[in-house]
Design a protein around this motif. Sequence first.
Motif, PDB file in Angstrom:
ATOM      1  N   THR B  15       0.853  -1.201   0.000  1.00 22.94           N
ATOM      2  CA  THR B  15       0.000   0.000   0.000  1.00 22.94           C
ATOM      3  C   THR B  15       0.881   1.239   0.000  1.00 22.94           C
ATOM      4  O   THR B  15       2.058   1.188   0.368  1.00 22.94           O
ATOM      5  CB  THR B  15      -0.891   0.058   1.254  1.00 22.94           C
ATOM      6  OG1 THR B  15      -0.037   0.219   2.392  1.00 22.94           O
ATOM      7  CG2 THR B  15      -1.728  -1.195   1.399  1.00 22.94           C
ATOM      8  N   LEU B  16       0.255   2.345  -0.378  1.00 27.59           N
ATOM      9  CA  LEU B  16       0.980   3.613  -0.398  1.00 27.59           C
ATOM     10  C   LEU B  16       1.430   3.988   1.012  1.00 27.59           C
ATOM     11  O   LEU B  16       2.548   4.455   1.215  1.00 27.59           O
ATOM     12  CB  LEU B  16       0.081   4.705  -0.993  1.00 27.59           C
ATOM     13  CG  LEU B  16       0.682   6.108  -1.070  1.00 27.59           C
ATOM     14  CD1 LEU B  16       1.970   6.119  -1.894  1.00 27.59           C
ATOM     15  CD2 LEU B  16      -0.326   7.086  -1.655  1.00 27.59           C
ATOM     16  N   GLU B  17       0.528   3.735   1.978  1.00 25.07           N
ATOM     17  CA  GLU B  17       0.880   4.075   3.369  1.00 25.07           C
ATOM     18  C   GLU B  17       2.129   3.325   3.801  1.00 25.07           C
ATOM     19  O   GLU B  17       3.052   3.883   4.387  1.00 25.07           O
ATOM     20  CB  GLU B  17      -0.287   3.726   4.318  1.00 25.07           C
ATOM     21  CG  GLU B  17      -1.480   4.643   4.185  1.00 25.07           C
ATOM     22  CD  GLU B  17      -1.117   6.117   4.250  1.00 25.07           C
ATOM     23  OE1 GLU B  17      -1.668   6.871   3.424  1.00 25.07           O
ATOM     24  OE2 GLU B  17      -0.246   6.510   5.071  1.00 25.07           O
ATOM     25  N   GLU B  18       2.153   2.017   3.498  1.00 23.44           N
ATOM     26  CA  GLU B  18       3.301   1.187   3.847  1.00 23.44           C
ATOM     27  C   GLU B  18       4.572   1.728   3.167  1.00 23.44           C
ATOM     28  O   GLU B  18       5.637   1.824   3.774  1.00 23.44           O
ATOM     29  CB  GLU B  18       3.025  -0.242   3.384  1.00 23.44           C
ATOM     30  CG  GLU B  18       3.882  -1.289   4.046  1.00 23.44           C
ATOM     31  CD  GLU B  18       3.660  -2.674   3.415  1.00 23.44           C
ATOM     32  OE1 GLU B  18       4.618  -3.440   3.373  1.00 23.44           O
ATOM     33  OE2 GLU B  18       2.531  -2.953   2.944  1.00 23.44           O
ATOM     34  N   ALA B  19       4.432   2.093   1.901  1.00 19.26           N
ATOM     35  CA  ALA B  19       5.576   2.614   1.144  1.00 19.26           C
ATOM     36  C   ALA B  19       6.122   3.879   1.796  1.00 19.26           C
ATOM     37  O   ALA B  19       7.334   4.037   1.957  1.00 19.26           O
ATOM     38  CB  ALA B  19       5.157   2.904  -0.295  1.00 19.26           C
ATOM     39  N   GLY B  33       9.063   1.794 -13.312  1.00 14.08           N
ATOM     40  CA  GLY B  33       9.367   0.990 -14.498  1.00 14.08           C
ATOM     41  C   GLY B  33      10.800   0.491 -14.494  1.00 14.08           C
ATOM     42  O   GLY B  33      11.146  -0.469 -15.175  1.00 14.08           O
ATOM     43  N   ALA B  34      11.665   1.161 -13.760  1.00 11.72           N
ATOM     44  CA  ALA B  34      13.094   0.823 -13.660  1.00 11.72           C
ATOM     45  C   ALA B  34      13.831   1.014 -14.993  1.00 11.72           C
ATOM     46  O   ALA B  34      14.946   0.523 -15.161  1.00 11.72           O
ATOM     47  CB  ALA B  34      13.306  -0.590 -13.132  1.00 11.72           C
ATOM     48  N   ARG B  56       3.532  -2.175  -7.300  1.00  9.65           N
ATOM     49  CA  ARG B  56       2.278  -2.813  -6.888  1.00  9.65           C
ATOM     50  C   ARG B  56       1.251  -1.805  -6.371  1.00  9.65           C
ATOM     51  O   ARG B  56       0.149  -2.200  -6.009  1.00  9.65           O
ATOM     52  CB  ARG B  56       2.558  -3.793  -5.761  1.00  9.65           C
ATOM     53  CG  ARG B  56       3.254  -5.044  -6.222  1.00  9.65           C
ATOM     54  CD  ARG B  56       3.387  -5.984  -5.061  1.00  9.65           C
ATOM     55  NE  ARG B  56       3.923  -7.260  -5.492  1.00  9.65           N
ATOM     56  CZ  ARG B  56       4.064  -8.304  -4.687  1.00  9.65           C
ATOM     57  NH1 ARG B  56       3.723  -8.214  -3.415  1.00  9.65           N
ATOM     58  NH2 ARG B  56       4.562  -9.429  -5.155  1.00  9.65           N
ATOM     59  N   LEU B  57       1.616  -0.554  -6.283  1.00 12.19           N
ATOM     60  CA  LEU B  57       0.742   0.399  -5.618  1.00 12.19           C
ATOM     61  C   LEU B  57      -0.356   0.900  -6.556  1.00 12.19           C
ATOM     62  O   LEU B  57      -0.132   1.752  -7.412  1.00 12.19           O
ATOM     63  CB  LEU B  57       1.555   1.585  -5.075  1.00 12.19           C
ATOM     64  CG  LEU B  57       2.730   1.192  -4.173  1.00 12.19           C
ATOM     65  CD1 LEU B  57       3.399   2.433  -3.596  1.00 12.19           C
ATOM     66  CD2 LEU B  57       2.273   0.260  -3.051  1.00 12.19           C
ATOM     67  N   GLU B  58      -1.536   0.309  -6.386  1.00 10.45           N
ATOM     68  CA  GLU B  58      -2.671   0.685  -7.227  1.00 10.45           C
ATOM     69  C   GLU B  58      -2.991   2.177  -7.092  1.00 10.45           C
ATOM     70  O   GLU B  58      -3.460   2.813  -8.035  1.00 10.45           O
ATOM     71  CB  GLU B  58      -3.917  -0.122  -6.832  1.00 10.45           C
ATOM     72  CG  GLU B  58      -3.873  -1.591  -7.266  1.00 10.45           C
ATOM     73  CD  GLU B  58      -3.806  -1.744  -8.787  1.00 10.45           C
ATOM     74  OE1 GLU B  58      -4.285  -0.844  -9.511  1.00 10.45           O
ATOM     75  OE2 GLU B  58      -3.254  -2.764  -9.246  1.00 10.45           O
ATOM     76  N   GLU B  59      -2.722   2.726  -5.894  1.00  8.05           N
ATOM     77  CA  GLU B  59      -3.045   4.138  -5.647  1.00  8.05           C
ATOM     78  C   GLU B  59      -2.297   5.073  -6.603  1.00  8.05           C
ATOM     79  O   GLU B  59      -2.719   6.223  -6.797  1.00  8.05           O
ATOM     80  CB  GLU B  59      -2.667   4.549  -4.208  1.00  8.05           C
ATOM     81  CG  GLU B  59      -3.374   3.773  -3.115  1.00  8.05           C
ATOM     82  CD  GLU B  59      -2.532   2.625  -2.575  1.00  8.05           C
ATOM     83  OE1 GLU B  59      -1.964   1.872  -3.404  1.00  8.05           O
ATOM     84  OE2 GLU B  59      -2.434   2.483  -1.348  1.00  8.05           O
TER      85      GLU B  59
END
Lengths: 702, 270
Positions: B15-19, B33-34, B56-59
């Motif tokens: 999640t964005l919060e986790e990130a 994309g690296a 992975r962050l859909e947000e």
Amino acid sequence: MSVVGTSVARKDGIGKATGAAKYADDLSIPGMLFGRTVRSTIPCGRVKRIRYDFDTTGFTIVDRRDIPLDGRNVVALIEDDQPFLVERDVRHVAEPIVLLAHADREKLLAADVIIEYEVEPPVFDPEASTESLKTLTIDKGHLDAGFAQADVIVEGTYRTGHQEHVYIEPNGVIAVPEDGGIAIFGSIQCPFYVVKALKSLLGPKAHVRVVQTETGGGFGGKEEYPSMIAGHATLLALKAGLPVKIVYDRTEDMIATTKRHPSIVRHRTGVKRDGTLVAMDVEVILDGGAYITLSPVVLSRGCIHAAGPYRCDNVRIRGRAMLTNTPPNGAFRGFGAPQTIFAIEAHMDRIAEALGVDPVTIRERNALVPGDTTATGQRLTADCSALPVLREAVERTDFRRKREALRGTNRGIGLSLFYHGSGFTGSGELRLASKAALELTDHGVRILVSSTEIGQGTRTMHAQIVAETLGIPYEDVDVAQPDTTLVPDSGPTVASRTCMVVGRILQRCAEDLKRRLGDLTPAEYYRAHGPFTIVREHEPPGWIQWDDETYTGDAYATYAWGCDVVEVELDADTCEVRPLHLTAVQEVGKAIHPALARGQIEGGSAQGIGYAIVEHVAMRDGVMANASLTNYTIPTTLDTPAMDIVLLENPYEDGPFGAKGLGELPMDGPAPAVINALRHLGVDLSEIPATPERVMSACGSR
Amino acid sequence: MKSALSQLSFARPRTLEEALTLLRDEPLVPIAGATDLYVGLNFGTLKAQRFLDITRLEELRGISVTGDRLVIGAGTTYTTIMHSASVRAHWPILADAASQVGGVQIQNRGTLGGNVANASPAGDTLPVLAVADAILQLRSAQSQRAVPFNSFYTGYRQTVLRPDELIVSIELPMVEGKQWFRKVGTRAAQAISKLVMAAVRTEAPRIALGSVAPTPLRLRRTEAALAGGSSIEDAIGVLQTEITPIDDLRSSEAYRRAVAGNLLRRFWAS
């Protein structure tokens, strides 16, 4: 049944399409170490001190002192001047000094070797260089008498840059200690060149075996350089007692390995009012780089082609290859001819302009026809096709009408007429004495040659020639992997000779074998009589007379002929040159495999378009500064014009089924055709690549 | 590959919060994309060893229209952008720019946020964001702030982005007027820009150039000259004082200056 002339499935097609084919970097041998080359960072000077600033545990370290006692520190080629490892003097950036090997690639890359130098001033300008690697002169008739007949004299200077091969697979080999000597597995065009170089390195009695692995392109770039990298891997492997793999990354490959020779060609031409050429004085200067390597023969082919496919009684061509402090320039598809043909074909359009005639007329007037003699005095026979290719290209493109129609637009159209000698120059093929063999198998025959498949279709084309001659199915012909202990020396895979020369030897093998088989198939004969191998040697035509001293005589057994027409569009805002359409009419004797022949022409033309427009090697302080695929641009599909490829066939009587050499021919035509199309647009440029920056300068000075 | 890959590692939040929490606690280099990152690893020029995989962050993904703004998630790929009906309707030159980045493989992986964060003066989409007066939404674990795109860069490859912040979205206010875009690369595709120009023909024209200065450049004085009724040739003269192109491996100062002027003339005549 007719296999020759049919586009059968490639022998190597399925393996390459499925990924089953193994390239050098795909191979791994138990215990194998990775090798790395520590290179000079100065263009000229001397090594003073070498310091190993890392924990050397687990490393194998090799320098010049590790050359075996029986061997010599020299990459044996034409002259013995280039060392495997620097003795003391450094002549160019990226010259190999120290070799390292380790089982762990990351430790290997992290190892810091510090080299101190005494620096000397380098020379980068071939015209400022005082050291020539080779000079030669071709003389025909009397130049002064020729100029005395001239109504008009036209002069011009033409320049071409380096070109990088950009084979998709960089140079790479694996060296494996074997039988007290060495076995090499690698990406190699000429396996027996590597044998010769390693026998010089290790001593003549050393066991040396060289095996070509699947090779991802060569274009000449894997003609001489694999001897160097194989020598390095050998020294490391012998010292470590373990297999060693060296595979360059793209940057190292671009910085350290060979490029096409840059050239300066000056023309002074006497011509009569009616367009007849009466005197041609040509000076060819090649930038050879820091060692002789192949420069003498590149200069030779360049000079022989320098007068173009034209008739002229009074010709002088003086050539010199000069030493400069850059990595040695070397073999590249066309081998000197693209440079000199660029010059003469750009010059012919200037002559036409000076006389007020069109580019077709000046060429029709002077194009070689059977019975004419070339600059070296070679009398051409019925397989000369200069006029047929010119006429076909002009008619097919409606050249003259189109040239008028495009006037005043942002489009231009230009053409080039060219030829390319097939096989080694002069007595070269006689000296090579190439061999090829056929052996019976339980289901057919196997071809034994050292000619390499480097993407161009060697295996397929050779198998077609053998199948057709024997009258057996194509599928019954196998092709052995080139292994120098198992196949005869068929000569190098260079010089547009693999079909015409080696294919012809195979045809003779097959003819002999057919007589021996009688009514039996190869498999039946094998079952009845057991293994059987037939070996034949090349028999050059008896009429070839060549004098290396005077550069006179029959330079090549035959020539392939081409005429390219290119239409370009110039972007007024950016000066970008966009090639819109290319018509390539090429006369190749006989297309053994039409799809492969077209492929050669399409690929060679794209490479020629790249040479003409986008491929610019930026040399700074003697080293390629744009050594990456990001900054050294080659054409993408979108940079490549639509192509109309026309194959003409005028058989060479001593080629297999009439075939001539084809591999290099398509490289010769596009660059001058592009420059001539720009000239048609009013852009006076005499240097390639025609980058937007250069075109803008040329437009500005108009 | 010159970098020692065995030394590299990455965190992969869901999640964005986790990130943002991870980013607060440790300096990590975000990877989307690296596509630029791999180049740095290959040449051994990227020194970072710890990364934050935000793919992975859909947000961070998606394109929407909110009021008068086109809002693009920072993790949206060029391929998504060039096929988006909203983008094509409101900022067609952003779709043009996206379609001219690298090749298809790069377009499938590369993201708009990555193009912004990578901070190359040659970034193909950046002049479009400059003329759009785009707003960058930046978030950290503690805060969120909106930074005008045209204030984001402070020097060559320097930005105001803090180590604990992520670019979460890019907002392009809609604009009236004809949009214009031209990339001049080293070849027809798979090319880095020698020069890239975006412009909008409104009452007050907007013009931006890439690859002519240490950062993407909005040409305020050239715009003012044209808005004030200067002749195009005079405006080109002003443009020449605003840009500071250099000679490099891909082109020359002289060429870039000449082409910048030619493109301005072409835009103004269009």
